[in-house]
Design a protein around this motif. Structure first.
Motif, short mmCIF file in Angstrom:
data_model
loop_
_atom_site.label_atom_id
_atom_site.label_comp_id
_atom_site.label_asym_id
_atom_site.label_seq_id
_atom_site.Cartn_x
_atom_site.Cartn_y
_atom_site.Cartn_z
N VAL A 12 0.73 -1.17 0.08
CA VAL A 12 0.10 0.00 0.03
C VAL A 12 1.02 1.20 -0.13
N LEU A 46 -1.16 -2.84 8.35
CA LEU A 46 -0.62 -3.21 7.19
C LEU A 46 0.91 -3.91 7.53
N ILE A 51 2.44 -6.54 4.66
CA ILE A 51 2.25 -5.74 3.50
C ILE A 51 3.35 -4.47 3.42
N THR A 53 4.84 -0.95 2.60
CA THR A 53 4.27 0.66 2.51
C THR A 53 5.37 1.43 1.87
N VAL A 171 -7.74 1.45 4.57
CA VAL A 171 -7.03 0.30 4.80
C VAL A 171 -7.98 -0.90 4.93
N LEU A 175 -8.21 -4.47 2.66
CA LEU A 175 -7.85 -5.87 3.38
C LEU A 175 -9.06 -6.59 3.53
#
Length: 183
Positions: A12, A46, A51, A53, A171, A175
């Motif tokens: 993300v 995240l 994930i 960033t 977010v 998700l």
């Protein structure tokens, strides 16, 4: 477009000003950095899921002679001090009339960030506060989510494929399981 077009979320990426931190036009002063509501919690969520960033930001103040690169880097360092480490950073120093490939709405920064992360743009999402952020995501093949602020134009909200009230909601939207029942 729907989330079925984005089967795996691996990164993300965020706009900086107006998205992760309050927008202070042409800010070169780290002391003026103030994080947006839900930024810290959203990034922690995240990162806890593995994930990646990143932050990608137009910084035309450099091209205009209003900001120096070292000032932008100092503000970026302060953002990272407040919000934790990001996997990738990039900014475009060019003016709109330069017609570069990196300045949003062009997809260059998103494509480059994904290449640096070793992922396809289709495995990334970009969260921003204005239409050019979402245009860059679309041009790159990434998922785009708009988090409007008072400066976001109504037409930009209307045109956005996905809109969230704040970063935490954005977010959560990202998700959700692709095959889920939707919002």
């Amino acid at each position: 477009m729907g989330s079925s077009g984005f089967p795996s979320l691996r990164a993300v990426l965020f706009d900086r000003d107006g998205t992760l931190v309050h927008d202070v036009p042409y800010n070169g002063d780290p002391g003026r950095v103030r994080i947006m509501p839900y930024a810290r919690e959203s990034l922690q969520k995240l990162r806890a899921r593995g994930i990646a960033t990143g932050v990608l930001s137009n910084q035309s103040g450099i091209g205009r002679g209003i900001l120096r690169v070292d000032e932008v880097l100092a503000v970026n360092r302060r953002v990272e001090e407040l919000l934790g480490p990001f996997d990738v950073w990039d900014f475009c120093p060019h003016l709109p009339e330069d017609l570069c490939s990196c300045r949003k709405p062009a997809p260059g920064m998103i494509v480059t960030a994904c290449r640096r992360l070793g992922i396809a743009p289709g495995d990334a999402a970009y969260i921003g506060d204005i239409g050019s952020d979402l245009a860059a995501a679309e041009a790159a093949g990434a998922r785009g989510v708009l988090v409007p602020t008072p400066v976001t134009r109504a037409a930009e909200v209307d045109a956005a494929p996905e809109v969230a009230a704040h970063l935490a909601a954005a977010v959560e939207l990202l998700l959700q399981e692709p095959a889920g029942s939707g919002s």
